[in-house]
Design a protein around this motif. Structure first.
Motif, PDB file in Angstrom:
ATOM      1  N   ILE A  59      15.762  35.727 -96.659  1.00 30.58           N
ATOM      2  CA  ILE A  59      15.824  34.250 -96.278  1.00 30.58           C
ATOM      3  C   ILE A  59      16.854  34.830 -95.177  1.00 30.58           C
ATOM      4  N   LEU A  60      17.700  35.796 -94.793  1.00 30.19           N
ATOM      5  CA  LEU A  60      17.557  36.517 -93.452  1.00 30.19           C
ATOM      6  C   LEU A  60      16.429  36.729 -92.575  1.00 30.19           C
ATOM      7  N   THR A  61      15.834  37.196 -92.874  1.00 29.00           N
ATOM      8  CA  THR A  61      14.722  37.884 -91.915  1.00 29.00           C
ATOM      9  C   THR A  61      14.143  36.758 -91.329  1.00 29.00           C
ATOM     10  N   GLY A  62      13.951  35.535 -91.877  1.00 30.24           N
ATOM     11  CA  GLY A  62      13.537  34.300 -91.756  1.00 30.24           C
ATOM     12  C   GLY A  62      14.765  33.753 -90.865  1.00 30.24           C
ATOM     13  N   ALA A  63      15.386  33.315 -91.469  1.00 33.50           N
ATOM     14  CA  ALA A  63      16.216  32.843 -90.327  1.00 33.50           C
ATOM     15  C   ALA A  63      16.881  32.729 -89.035  1.00 33.50           C
ATOM     16  N   GLY A  64      16.680  34.729 -89.101  1.00 41.61           N
ATOM     17  CA  GLY A  64      17.224  34.922 -87.366  1.00 41.61           C
ATOM     18  C   GLY A  64      15.383  35.552 -87.230  1.00 41.61           C
ATOM     19  N   LEU A  65      14.116  35.465 -87.540  1.00 44.28           N
ATOM     20  CA  LEU A  65      13.160  35.250 -86.799  1.00 44.28           C
ATOM     21  C   LEU A  65      13.453  33.484 -85.742  1.00 44.28           C
ATOM     22  N   ALA A  66      13.760  32.868 -87.147  1.00 41.22           N
ATOM     23  CA  ALA A  66      13.050  31.645 -86.283  1.00 41.22           C
ATOM     24  C   ALA A  66      13.943  31.214 -85.563  1.00 41.22           C
ATOM     25  N   ILE A  67      14.971  31.475 -85.532  1.00 45.09           N
ATOM     26  CA  ILE A  67      16.154  31.632 -84.620  1.00 45.09           C
ATOM     27  C   ILE A  67      16.007  32.093 -83.303  1.00 45.09           C
ATOM     28  N   ALA A  68      15.317  33.562 -82.969  1.00 44.12           N
ATOM     29  CA  ALA A  68      14.861  34.490 -82.325  1.00 44.12           C
ATOM     30  C   ALA A  68      13.635  33.455 -81.739  1.00 44.12           C
ATOM     31  N   GLY A  69      13.321  33.062 -81.956  1.00 41.82           N
ATOM     32  CA  GLY A  69      12.172  32.230 -81.948  1.00 41.82           C
ATOM     33  C   GLY A  69      12.569  30.940 -80.759  1.00 41.82           C
ATOM     34  N   LEU A  70      13.683  29.962 -81.375  1.00 39.95           N
ATOM     35  CA  LEU A  70      13.628  29.262 -80.851  1.00 39.95           C
ATOM     36  C   LEU A  70      14.762  29.431 -79.171  1.00 39.95           C
ATOM     37  N   ILE A  71      15.277  30.140 -79.640  1.00 45.39           N
ATOM     38  CA  ILE A  71      16.589  30.899 -78.535  1.00 45.39           C
ATOM     39  C   ILE A  71      15.055  31.340 -77.317  1.00 45.39           C
ATOM     40  N   MET A  72      14.051  32.694 -77.996  1.00 51.68           N
ATOM     41  CA  MET A  72      13.344  32.446 -77.151  1.00 51.68           C
ATOM     42  C   MET A  72      12.375  30.844 -75.875  1.00 51.68           C
ATOM     43  N   GLN A  73      12.020  30.970 -77.137  1.00 55.28           N
ATOM     44  CA  GLN A  73      11.566  29.197 -76.800  1.00 55.28           C
ATOM     45  C   GLN A  73      12.434  28.745 -75.377  1.00 55.28           C
ATOM     46  N   ALA A  74      13.931  28.181 -75.421  1.00 57.04           N
ATOM     47  CA  ALA A  74      14.410  27.554 -74.679  1.00 57.04           C
ATOM     48  C   ALA A  74      14.958  28.445 -73.419  1.00 57.04           C
ATOM     49  N   ILE A  75      14.594  29.783 -73.485  1.00 55.59           N
ATOM     50  CA  ILE A  75      14.778  30.825 -72.405  1.00 55.59           C
ATOM     51  C   ILE A  75      13.607  31.164 -71.546  1.00 55.59           C
ATOM     52  N   ALA A  76      12.285  31.086 -72.026  1.00 58.17           N
ATOM     53  CA  ALA A  76      10.824  31.186 -71.336  1.00 58.17           C
ATOM     54  C   ALA A  76      10.575  29.548 -70.896  1.00 58.17           C
ATOM     55  N   ARG A  77      11.334  28.706 -71.174  1.00 56.60           N
ATOM     56  CA  ARG A  77      10.635  27.194 -71.444  1.00 56.60           C
ATOM     57  C   ARG A  77       9.332  27.438 -71.320  1.00 56.60           C
ATOM     58  N   ASN A  78       9.433  27.420 -72.921  1.00 54.55           N
ATOM     59  CA  ASN A  78       7.704  27.731 -73.546  1.00 54.55           C
ATOM     60  C   ASN A  78       7.093  27.718 -74.550  1.00 54.55           C
TER      61      ASN A  78
END
Lengths: 322, 252, 313
Positions: A59-78
């Protein structure tokens, strides 16, 4: 109206996760069913030492990775980037490999720190490059990331080969929950802390995704937010690599699916993204335990297949607009 | 009051802006006009601290744009840039609501919601408020962005060619709304325009730029003459008078 | 008249081959030489197969930063093999003749690539999207391969590990004869079609205007590429960026996209890099198993540079 629909999404995601949570406690190589766990006194130990930690880790891994992806997409705007397929996880891998070669006796905490630093550096380089690619060709950025990750992975393989650490590398490069026991996964709670932190700055992250100029116009310290975002991405990725190993595609497909359902206002979507990430990873882990029972298939492998299929669907079935 | 003092800007060896000094008083609509590449957008971006100052100083009501915290300036001025491409899937209401961020830091109060509703009304967006941005036409999206800037409720509103993508009806409508908020609420509006006749009709003052310098500065009736326009644009433009206003006819 | 640069490349390749055969000879000369000659033949074949398939693939996709492997075709071959195991069962597969397995694998690959890759080419997709989809497809097949491998034999981690990188040390020489035949046939076909390929390189519309049957040519090229990829993958394993490195170098050397020059140049450079590199790693660095990783690393960097430069133009 929208608020209500969003709440429905959150409730559904919560329910699904709860069901999977119970299911995960009941599935394992030692044949103990939930009923046994309830009755026998040995069952409680099994639950507390192995199955509960494993479920929590997923659960922790999944939540963490999904949020990391979300933030990375926001920063890269991609929309098509995520830490595990754009060099962040591979940088972390390289970092922990190097510190293991240089100082094998270092504590796990120190190694995680080095891995985080390496992930920060690797992600920084990637984003600097990605920002210079033309925005008219959005697919170049993830492609660049995939190959960049591949090159870092090749470097890691070469070093591991020379240092005779290929077996360790295999552990880091393919996520697996089968080794999770009480006392061996607690670092992952750092990720939970960071997810909570991301929730606090959710509005600022949404504005960041609108671009640098829009952010400055609304009075956000863009550079500082960039640094905060990078640290969250790097630390979540590094902790995951160190404890579990690389789990690809979670950060990619989950934010995209949620965005299609609910949009990109992160104050509303962030909890759903976190829950959905947990659902996806936990479901894949349970699947991995069941496919070839009583043997286990690592979650990284299961996710490689599931995630790639979902990603391809995403690429070719885009919404009619944008 | 916006004070621009000795501002220059150069990339590599190209001079974008050369030693610009000008004061824009509080209140009213000031239009920036000039040919492509004159440096209008760059000047606006510098005022809006979207780009770092290379030399010179810009202050807004005495606050230095370079050193005042972004949070403070965001309550002072709002900026609308030309690029209206947004990758995010936000509804119109959500986007406009983010204009309140400098005031509410994300937690919309009843007061904030009132401002948002008002902005949606003012820019004719109330029917579209639940739609996602990517489902809108270019003109609708442009209006949503203007509404967002309006929502910031700042003394100064900087707009870089806001009429792009708008048809005649909405272009006029937007200009009228801007005029109205300048008159009724005492806002200061600085707007980059391509159509000099819009500038002539709606602005109190026109700043004309060419090759990184300000070449003319004055009331519309002073600026819109064949001679002045020749200095600014470099070709002969007939000017006629309709209802007492000068109208340029750069068509033949 | 033969181009002077090609002569120099040929000489270099010959030097590498001789060095590979003769350096540090010890023990039973006849035995060692036969062993080395077989390996040399395999390396040359792999080099040619990778180089030629990449040139043809780039021409037919009108894209200079693609290789068949980036589009996941080699992963497809491995997937076809494991699919065979799944269908036949482990035991039947193990007892099957190696050449037959190879042949079935090639046939399966040809069908699969026509079914999967052709629609992408014909859809005239945005280049970036096509590349990205190809890379992800590659990831999918690699993951599927390791998933099925684990299902079949949960304790055998070597299967999964062994296939992630190309390994020139461990050449599958049993298939050499059949592979040689196929490479030769493919080579003859490509050589005869070299002028047609020049026209194809002009793009679809121009080629049709000049009287090329586009569909037929596209399918033909893709089938040819499938065979060559199957050869190299069967012999040494998947090699994502090697072809890119060879062709990029060859373009530098001959300064031309004419196939009559580019194809031999790319093939010769492939031989020089592989045979020369193997010799170097074996004798100077004392470790030949990492050559594949190092070349992949270099190829990946070349890819990033090409992508970067191409997108900035």
């Amino acid at each position: 109206m929208i608020v209500k629909a969003n709440r429905t999404c959150l409730v559904i995601a919560g329910l699904v996760l709860a069901i999977l949570f119970v299911a995960s406690l009941g599935v394992g190589a030692d044949q103990a069913t939930l009923a046994d766990l309830w009755q026998g006194s040995g069952g409680i130990d099994l639950l507390a030492i192995s199955r509960l930690p494993r479920t929590l880790a997923a659960i922790l891994t999944g939540a963490g990775l999904a949020i990391a992806g979300l933030i990375m997409q926001a920063i890269a705007r991609n929309r098509f980037v995520e830490p595990a397929t754009a060099g962040t996880a591979q940088s972390a891998e390289l970092g922990i490999l190097l510190v293991t070669v240089a100082w094998p006796a270092a504590s796990l905490g120190f190694k995680t720190l080095v891995a985080s630093a390496a992930a920060l550096l690797g992600t920084g380089i990637f984003l600097m490059t990605a920002h210079r690619l033309p925005p008219t060709q959005p697919f170049l950025v993830p492609l660049f990331g995939l190959v960049y990750g591949g090159v870092l992975g090749a470097a890691a393989t070469f070093i591991a080969w020379q240092a005779d650490l290929l077996q360790y590398l295999a552990i880091w490069s393919n996520g697996d929950f089968s080794g999770v026991l009480r006392g061996r996964y607690e670092l992952l709670w750092i990720g939970a802390g960071l997810v909570a932190g991301a929730w606090l700055v959710a509005d600022r992250l949404t504005i960041m995704a609108l671009g640098r100029e829009a952010s400055i116009g609304l009075g956000i310290d863009y550079e500082r937010m960039l640094q905060i975002g990078l640290v969250i991405i790097a630390v979540i990725s590094a902790v995951t690599v160190v404890v579990i190993g690389i789990v690809p595609f979670v950060g990619l497909v989950v934010p995209n699916l949620v965005s299609r359902l609910m949009g990109d206002n992160m104050r509303a979507t962030l909890p759903v993204v976190a829950l959905s990430g947990a659902i996806l990873v936990l479901a894949c882990d349970i699947l991995g335990r069941l496919i070839r029972f009583p043997y286990e298939i690592p979650v990284g492998t299961v996710m490689g297949v599931t995630g790639a299929v979902l990603f391809l669907l995403m690429l070719f079935r885009r919404p009619a607009h944008g | 009051m916006i004070e621009i003092n000795g501002v220059s800007l150069a990339y590599d060896v190209t001079n974008i802006l050369s030693d610009i000094s000008v004061t824009i008083p509080k209140g009213g609509v000031t239009a920036l006009i000039g040919p492509n590449g004159a440096g209008k957008s760059s000047l606006l971006a510098l005022v809006a601290r979207l780009q770092p100052l290379q030399s010179g100083a810009i202050t807004m009501d005495g606050l230095s744009v370079a050193s005042t915290p972004g949070k403070v300036l965001a309550k002072k001025m709002a900026i609308l840039r030309q690029d209206n491409h947004l990758g995010s899937r936000l509804t119109v209401r959500e986007l406009v609501g983010f204009g309140r961020f400098p005031h509410s830091r994300g937690h919309l109060t009843a007061e904030d919601r009132k401002v948002v509703d008002e902005a949606l009304m003012l820019f004719d967006l109330d029917d579209l408020s639940g739609r996602f941005l990517e489902t809108l036409s270019g003109g609708q999206r442009q209006r949503a962005l203007v509404a967002m800037a309006y929502c910031q409720d700042t003394d100064y509103l900087l707009l870089d060619e806001p009429l792009n993508n708008l048809d005649m009806y909405f272009a006029r409508d937007l200009m009228r709304s801007l005029r109205r908020i300048a008159d009724e609420r005492g806002k200061t509006i600085v707007i980059v325009l391509h159509d000099i006749n819009y500038a002539g009709t709606f602005a109190d003052r026109i700043l004309a730029m060419r090759n990184g310098r300000i070449v003319a500065d004055g009331r519309p009736d002073e600026l819109i003459t064949t001679d002045m326009l020749n200095t600014i644009y470099g070709f002969e433009i007939p000017v006629t008078t309709i209802d007492g206003r000068p109208v340029a006819l750069p068509f033949r | 008249m033969i181009d002077r640069r090609l002569i120099i490349l040929t000489l270099l390749a010959a030097v590498c081959a001789i060095a590979f055969l003769t350096l540090g000879l010890r023990g039973n000369l006849g035995f060692v030489l036969t062993l080395r000659a077989t390996k040399l033949a395999a390396l040359i074949e792999v080099g040619i197969a990778i180089a030629v398939s990449t040139v043809v693939f780039q021409t037919v996709t009108a894209n200079r930063i693609l290789t068949p492997s980036i589009m996941g075709i080699d992963a497809l071959y491995l997937f076809a093999q494991i699919l065979l195991v799944l269908i036949l069962g482990g035991l039947a597969y193990a007892t099957l003749d190696a050449s037959l397995k190879f042949a079935i694998g090639i046939a399966a690959l040809m069908i699969l690539s026509c079914v999967l890759i052709l629609p992408m080419l014909r859809g005239r997709l945005d280049m970036g999207l096509m590349l990205l989809a190809g890379v992800v497809l590659g990831v999918l097949f690699r993951s599927l391969h390791s998933l099925i491998a684990r299902i079949l034999d949960p304790n055998d981690f070597a299967v999964v590990q062994g296939m992630s990188y190309v390994n020139f040390n461990d050449v599958n020489t049993g298939l050499l004869a059949l592979a040689s035949l196929m490479t030769l046939c493919a080579l003859v076909l490509v050589w005869r079609a070299r002028h047609i390929l020049d026209v194809v390189a002009l793009g679809r519309d121009a080629a049709i205007g000049l009287g090329i049957d586009w569909t037929k040519t596209q399918v033909g090229c893709l089938l040819l590429v499938s065979v060559l990829v199957a050869v190299s993958t069967a012999l040494v394993g998947p090699a994502a960026f090697l072809g890119l490195l060879f062709v990029a170098l060859a373009e530098r050397v001959v300064q031309s996209r004419r196939h009559a020059l580019l194809i031999p140049a790319a093939a010769l450079i492939a031989v020089i890099v592989l045979v020369g590199g193997q010799t170097l790693f074996q004798h100077a660095l004392g470790n030949s198993s990492t050559l594949g990783v190092v070349i992949e690393f270099a190829g990946g960097i070349v890819f990033l540079i090409l992508l970067w430069r191409g997108s900035r133009r």
